[in-house]
Design a protein around this motif. Sequence first.
Motif, PDB file in Angstrom:
ATOM      1  N   LYS A   1      -0.003   8.361  -2.718  1.00  0.00           N
ATOM      2  CA  LYS A   1      -1.004   9.012  -3.570  1.00  0.00           C
ATOM      3  C   LYS A   1      -1.980   9.830  -2.744  1.00  0.00           C
ATOM      4  CE  LYS A   1      -4.892   7.712  -6.476  1.00  0.00           C
ATOM      5  NZ  LYS A   1      -5.707   6.581  -6.937  1.00  0.00           N
ATOM      6  N   PHE A   2      -2.421   9.277  -1.625  1.00  0.00           N
ATOM      7  CA  PHE A   2      -3.440   9.966  -0.836  1.00  0.00           C
ATOM      8  C   PHE A   2      -2.838  10.948   0.159  1.00  0.00           C
ATOM      9  CE2 PHE A   2      -7.293   8.160  -2.216  1.00  0.00           C
ATOM     10  CZ  PHE A   2      -7.056   6.855  -2.570  1.00  0.00           C
ATOM     11  N   CYS A   3      -1.724  10.575   0.766  1.00  0.00           N
ATOM     12  CA  CYS A   3      -1.163  11.395   1.833  1.00  0.00           C
ATOM     13  C   CYS A   3      -0.024  12.290   1.364  1.00  0.00           C
ATOM     14  CB  CYS A   3      -0.670  10.507   2.979  1.00  0.00           C
ATOM     15  SG  CYS A   3      -1.961   9.464   3.661  1.00  0.00           S
ATOM     16  N   GLY A   4       0.567  11.958   0.216  1.00  0.00           N
ATOM     17  CA  GLY A   4       1.694  12.750  -0.247  1.00  0.00           C
ATOM     18  C   GLY A   4       1.264  14.005  -0.985  1.00  0.00           C
ATOM     19  N   ARG A   5       0.170  13.907  -1.701  1.00  0.00           N
ATOM     20  CA  ARG A   5      -0.284  15.050  -2.506  1.00  0.00           C
ATOM     21  C   ARG A   5      -1.306  15.866  -1.729  1.00  0.00           C
ATOM     22  NH1 ARG A   5      -1.797  11.703  -8.014  1.00  0.00           N
ATOM     23  NH2 ARG A   5       0.187  10.620  -8.224  1.00  0.00           N
ATOM     24  N   LYS A   6      -1.394  17.116  -2.136  1.00  0.00           N
ATOM     25  CA  LYS A   6      -2.390  17.991  -1.522  1.00  0.00           C
ATOM     26  C   LYS A   6      -3.704  17.825  -2.272  1.00  0.00           C
ATOM     27  CE  LYS A   6       0.680  21.539   0.309  1.00  0.00           C
ATOM     28  NZ  LYS A   6       1.060  22.966   0.283  1.00  0.00           N
ATOM     29  N   MET A   7      -4.745  17.542  -1.529  1.00  0.00           N
ATOM     30  CA  MET A   7      -6.060  17.398  -2.160  1.00  0.00           C
ATOM     31  C   MET A   7      -7.003  18.438  -1.578  1.00  0.00           C
ATOM     32  SD  MET A   7      -6.787  13.310  -2.435  1.00  0.00           S
ATOM     33  CE  MET A   7      -6.768  13.063  -0.676  1.00  0.00           C
ATOM     34  N   LYS A   8      -7.919  18.873  -2.422  1.00  0.00           N
ATOM     35  CA  LYS A   8      -8.934  19.805  -1.935  1.00  0.00           C
ATOM     36  C   LYS A   8     -10.024  19.023  -1.222  1.00  0.00           C
ATOM     37  CE  LYS A   8      -8.222  23.453  -5.301  1.00  0.00           C
ATOM     38  NZ  LYS A   8      -8.808  24.287  -6.361  1.00  0.00           N
TER      39      LYS A   8
ATOM     40  N   LEU B   1       0.812  -1.216   0.000  1.00  0.00           N
ATOM     41  CA  LEU B   1       0.000   0.000   0.000  1.00  0.00           C
ATOM     42  C   LEU B   1       0.847   1.268   0.000  1.00  0.00           C
ATOM     43  CD1 LEU B   1      -2.736  -1.023   2.597  1.00  0.00           C
ATOM     44  CD2 LEU B   1      -3.040  -0.757   0.141  1.00  0.00           C
ATOM     45  N   GLU B   2       2.132   1.127  -0.278  1.00  0.00           N
ATOM     46  CA  GLU B   2       2.997   2.308  -0.221  1.00  0.00           C
ATOM     47  C   GLU B   2       2.627   3.304  -1.308  1.00  0.00           C
ATOM     48  OE1 GLU B   2       6.728   0.358  -0.498  1.00  0.00           O
ATOM     49  OE2 GLU B   2       7.120   0.466   1.643  1.00  0.00           O
ATOM     50  N   HIS B   3       2.348   2.792  -2.496  1.00  0.00           N
ATOM     51  CA  HIS B   3       1.969   3.691  -3.590  1.00  0.00           C
ATOM     52  C   HIS B   3       0.663   4.414  -3.269  1.00  0.00           C
ATOM     53  CE1 HIS B   3       1.541   5.223  -7.639  1.00  0.00           C
ATOM     54  NE2 HIS B   3       0.347   4.671  -7.725  1.00  0.00           N
ATOM     55  N   SER B   4      -0.290   3.678  -2.745  1.00  0.00           N
ATOM     56  CA  SER B   4      -1.577   4.286  -2.388  1.00  0.00           C
ATOM     57  C   SER B   4      -1.387   5.325  -1.284  1.00  0.00           C
ATOM     58  CB  SER B   4      -2.552   3.213  -1.908  1.00  0.00           C
ATOM     59  OG  SER B   4      -2.765   2.258  -2.904  1.00  0.00           O
ATOM     60  N   TYR B   5      -0.528   5.010  -0.312  1.00  0.00           N
ATOM     61  CA  TYR B   5      -0.273   5.961   0.772  1.00  0.00           C
ATOM     62  C   TYR B   5       0.325   7.251   0.229  1.00  0.00           C
ATOM     63  CZ  TYR B   5       1.567   8.001   5.047  1.00  0.00           C
ATOM     64  OH  TYR B   5       1.854   8.859   6.069  1.00  0.00           O
TER      65      TYR B   5
END
Lengths: 115, 239
Positions: free
Chosen positions: B84-91, B78-82
């Motif tokens: 993706k969700f936690c590394g980038r800034k999302m609105k 799940l490193e890629h998913s992590y």
Amino acid sequence: MSSHLEILESSLEKFIENVRQIGIIVGDFQPQGQTVLNQKINQMVTLMQEIEKSKCHVQDIQVPLEVFDYIDQGRNPQFYTKDCMEKALAKNEQVKGKIDVYRFVFKKFDLTLMR
Amino acid sequence: MADIVRRSEQYSPKSSPRGARSPVVPRQDSTGTLKTTISLGKTPAIVHSGPFYLMKEPPSNTQSERTGATNLMSYHNLEHSYNKFCGRKMKDQLSTFLPSLPGNIDTPGHQDNSSLRSLIEKPPICGKELVPLSGVQLTGFRLHPGPLPEQYRLMSHQPQKKKHKNKKHKHKAGDTPSHESQQDVSTENTHEKKHKKQKRHDEDKERKKKKKEKKKKKKHSPEVCSVTPNPPHMGTPHG
């Protein structure tokens, strides 16, 4: 499974677009728009039939109820996934810390008993 | 010395010093540690053979076993998913997840009774067959021509996506920019624009009225009256 989800998604988008167009027609109705309105209403029924057909293909998908709370608040549901992963990581670190402390204590106790 | 009997039999919780709490687990002998055995009478009793209970080493099969010390993210890939969700800034707004949906979807669902929770708590009537409407049934959808009253116009309430970069400098010191205030600003701006339009219409009407009144006044002005001669007054003699 992903294709069934995509089909369902496209059906829902078409349905929403159809309803939006009905809203525009009704917002400023003209007599010549009656036939178009009737077509749109029947199109709405056929789209609902399509959505019902795809219901059986996605019945095994489980959605956590907490996601609905995020959506009802107008929040991005991806933040639920993000929050879950962060909580899991924090708990993992906490438990790992406990295990490391217990191992350290165990080794120390072992050494003192050997003396 | 009593006969030392080493037995590798099953261990009963009753004979263990910890009572029923000790697990029934085959214990491994480790060299260099203290070992004691106890034999009780003629009848063979369950004895401990090996090191003290607390000196026993834990099971060493940690490589295959999943514990709390393992990195669960890498264990479950799940490193890629992590990232993706936690590394980038999302609105945080719902409209960023569903940009194709029309209307203002960022408002809470309980305001306009469109929440998913209410759908779960009070599910609608379903299971009936969906059949297209016949011509007779469609006659019920005959509408009168003309626009809808403003109170029923929901389609016009769409969020206006404004760029606040330049306008941030214009804000006063007391203002605190936030998502909620931006949403309120967007809804307020739509209402303000409507009010402004109405005011402009009213002002135009008033101007037209004033112009008409001015024209009427000009017709009845004294300059116009001077054209018609007044009869001479038989004034009183002075003197």
